[in-house]
Design a protein around this motif. Sequence first.
Motif, PDB file in Angstrom:
ATOM      1  N   GLN A  93      -5.631 -48.414  49.812  1.00 44.51           N
ATOM      2  CA  GLN A  93      -5.357 -49.141  51.053  1.00 44.51           C
ATOM      3  C   GLN A  93      -4.162 -48.548  51.791  1.00 44.51           C
ATOM      4  O   GLN A  93      -4.131 -48.497  53.023  1.00 44.51           O
ATOM      5  N   ALA A  94      -3.185 -48.072  51.033  1.00 46.10           N
ATOM      6  CA  ALA A  94      -1.980 -47.497  51.662  1.00 46.10           C
ATOM      7  C   ALA A  94      -2.239 -46.096  52.211  1.00 46.10           C
ATOM      8  O   ALA A  94      -1.638 -45.698  53.203  1.00 46.10           O
ATOM      9  N   GLU A  95      -3.115 -45.343  51.538  1.00 46.92           N
ATOM     10  CA  GLU A  95      -3.266 -43.928  51.918  1.00 46.92           C
ATOM     11  C   GLU A  95      -4.700 -43.609  52.324  1.00 46.92           C
ATOM     12  O   GLU A  95      -5.184 -42.493  52.130  1.00 46.92           O
ATOM     13  N   ARG A  96      -5.347 -44.598  52.881  1.00 49.09           N
ATOM     14  CA  ARG A  96      -6.775 -44.498  53.145  1.00 49.09           C
ATOM     15  C   ARG A  96      -7.172 -43.218  53.902  1.00 49.09           C
ATOM     16  O   ARG A  96      -8.058 -42.473  53.479  1.00 49.09           O
ATOM     17  N   ASP A  97      -6.477 -42.961  54.988  1.00 47.26           N
ATOM     18  CA  ASP A  97      -6.884 -41.841  55.826  1.00 47.26           C
ATOM     19  C   ASP A  97      -6.699 -40.503  55.113  1.00 47.26           C
ATOM     20  O   ASP A  97      -7.578 -39.647  55.134  1.00 47.26           O
TER      21      ASP A  97
ATOM     22  N   PRO B  48       0.570 -37.273  42.225  1.00 46.61           N
ATOM     23  CA  PRO B  48      -0.140 -36.677  43.361  1.00 46.61           C
ATOM     24  C   PRO B  48      -1.651 -36.571  43.103  1.00 46.61           C
ATOM     25  O   PRO B  48      -2.071 -36.307  41.979  1.00 46.61           O
ATOM     26  N   VAL B  49      -2.428 -36.757  44.125  1.00 45.16           N
ATOM     27  CA  VAL B  49      -3.885 -36.654  44.015  1.00 45.16           C
ATOM     28  C   VAL B  49      -4.273 -35.192  44.233  1.00 45.16           C
ATOM     29  O   VAL B  49      -3.893 -34.592  45.236  1.00 45.16           O
ATOM     30  N   PRO B  50      -4.994 -34.587  43.282  1.00 44.01           N
ATOM     31  CA  PRO B  50      -5.370 -33.179  43.464  1.00 44.01           C
ATOM     32  C   PRO B  50      -6.276 -33.012  44.689  1.00 44.01           C
ATOM     33  O   PRO B  50      -6.985 -33.945  45.068  1.00 44.01           O
ATOM     34  N   SER B  51      -6.237 -31.838  45.271  1.00 41.86           N
ATOM     35  CA  SER B  51      -6.968 -31.660  46.531  1.00 41.86           C
ATOM     36  C   SER B  51      -8.470 -31.527  46.315  1.00 41.86           C
ATOM     37  O   SER B  51      -9.255 -31.799  47.198  1.00 41.86           O
TER      38      SER B  51
END
Lengths: 173, 551, 103
Positions: free
Chosen positions: A37-41, A22-25
């Motif tokens: 590219q998959a989670e750009r937004d 997971p990417v930290p906030s």
Amino acid sequence: MALIKDRELSEDSWVHIEDGVPVPSDGGAIVSLERWQAERDALSGRNAPIGIRLDSDTPAENLVADIDRLDLIAVPFSQFKDGRGYSTARLLRERYGFTGELRAVGNILRDQLAFLERCGFDSFEYAGGTDATEALRAFDEIEVVYQTATDRRQSAAATRNHPSRAFSNGTSG
Amino acid sequence: MYIYDEIDQTMVDQRVNQFRDQVRRRIAGELSEDEFKPLRLMNGVYLQLHAYMLRVAIPYGTLSAEQLRKLAWIARKYDRGYGHFTTRQNLQYNWPKLEELPDLLAELASVQMHALQTSGNCIRNVTADQFAGVAADEVIDPRIHAEIIRQWSTLHPEFTFLPRKFKIAVTGAETDRAAVKVHDIGLIAKRDVAGELGFEVIVGGGLGRTPMVGPTIRDFLPERHLLSYLEAVLRVYNQLGRRDNMYKARVKILVHETGAEKFTEMVEREWEQIRDTAVDLPAGERERIAAFFNPPLYDKAEDAAETLTRQVAGDADFAHWVETNVAPHKADGYAIANISLKPIGGVPGDASAEQMDAVAALAERFSFSEIRVTHEQNLVLPHVRQDELYAVWQTLKSYDLHTPNLGLVSDMIACPGMDYCALANARSIPLAQEISERFADLDRQYDIGELKLKISGCINACGHHHVGHIGILGVDRKGEEYYQITLGGSGAEDASLGDIVGPAFPYDKVVNAIETLVDAYLGVRADNERFLDTYRRLGADPFKEALYGVN
Amino acid sequence: MTQQVISANRLGDGIVVYLAADSSWSERISGSVIAMDETAADALLREAKQAEQDRVVIDPYLIDVAEVDGVVRPIKYREFIRATGPSVRPDLSKQSYVPDTGA
């Protein structure tokens, strides 16, 4: 591992995030190009700096549409002798106008730092055998440059033909 | 010739200091051999069979007398009294000590020389026609652009870690003495119909294990775009050249696998993006560099030709030398004197410190202090008054530098081979020595005529065997030295690659095989036909038959 | 098994050297210590790798040798040339070359 940023040792405010983790906030996060590219937004909406890893075999051209949304691009060097990243960097800076942090990661040698900087890298994850403080000296060992490159240092030819300008100013940008 | 200014001198001086620190770090244990190796290779330092080897750059083969004297002095002080001129217009020292290399390089820097980019996967020392500036058939002195390229390629930040080494050769003449078609990039200066200067650009030639004659990717590149075009070629290569297999990493493989047409498109597309940017030279710089290559102030040597004719008539040995080793010069009353480094039974390309000093002294006295180094491992005094050739020759004679064999069978190219080189599979030098002894009779060599014999001790082809009229390649067969013979190669404007003639020969059969080939040629040649022309006319059959008894 | 000795190049001057019985490095192959079996060869190689770590030599490796009439001679021709010097310059051979210190 030491981080050299703008020719100084610095604290690293970025973390590399592996795919699937997971990417930290908050805080700067560096993800793979595929993940970006998959989670750009989602990634650009998290209100914290975002960077990507651009592998040497991926053309810099693929990033054109994203350049303005990225705060950092990390170019991995799997082997010090794989010099593709030098061209990648110049294209990102000179052709596609990337102005964020351009970071060289992986197998980079002390004695490559000056070349990397000339091609547009401004930060280095340095794990070389030489002490990082000592490695800072590498940037200035040779002041003369014979080519115009990303760092815009004045080439020998330009200096000779515009003698009013200083012969080497070593600044980038 | 080009003279360093303060900027150039600062660069070489700082480079020496940088290398001095690298050597210090290595000896102090801050660098492992794995870390140090790429650094020393950036500076022409190899570890060879017996010791370290230093390859000194002689950019486009031009030396001053002062520089050659320094090379001789270094040979005595830091080596074992000699040096080896290579097929790339470099000089190799075979015995320098690592600990002393920084001092050696500082000595080189004191005469505006260095060993930068004589190894490693970078743009190597640029080579050019050894008759540059004096050849009668020349469009422009190619050293002007060779020097421009030398500077541009020096410590190029983007192209220092290429997939593999990269060699550029330039000629300005119709006769190709620089082997431009077998280089990564070959440039031929020419003028278009409007008289504008430009270059034919050849990319993807080369020797080694996959020899290729390079295709022309652009018939005419206007001179002012030279650097941006080179940068475009290099950028395409840096990005797309193969890095998975070092034997397929040269640009010739990329050009071949991509197809010349598609490769050209990629280069042109890249070039469109960078032409007319600061990559090319600023106004004034080309003229500044060109001015260094203005011809010297020749005498009006009015009676020189007459004097020469008289001297030639009075001395048959001198006459032979003039006929074979002296070439026409573009200035009246002058001549180009070739100095053979291939005495019968000698080591091709080796010169002792005494010989270097002698040539330097001759250059000072008779050739405007200028010397050239050829890719065929000989030296040249480029501007000798015709009436002074006799004096030059007499001095050459006392240093065993007078062998009148230029272009003949004993004027062989040979790489160092297994006597020195860590990569070699077989010896080259002793073979060259035995062949030249077999053909020691000069009348016989004159009768045979032009015959380019080239010997490599391994597939890397430093001896250019693929482009020899007769090529010899040493191979290792279960620990025994064997030699494969190729026929019909040429590295000149009529470039071609030799064909393997048949099974390889063991060491002690090679000299006989070469003699058999030469005799077969003499038996079937037409009038004034060179070995190469006979081979091209008749093909391999008569030679195969002579060698192996069957077709 | 074949007899083996350790060869390397000295770090400081690059000269070919051989590991001797007293752990020093000899310029002459005649001064080398010969491994008669694999265990001995492994031990020599370990010692040589340590010398490489200690920056005495570079690239140490085992070479096959044969002893004929008490003279140690490498089996491969390449190693013979390394042990003796360039075949085309007998004056520079390990046996005859004396550095000229008066230069």
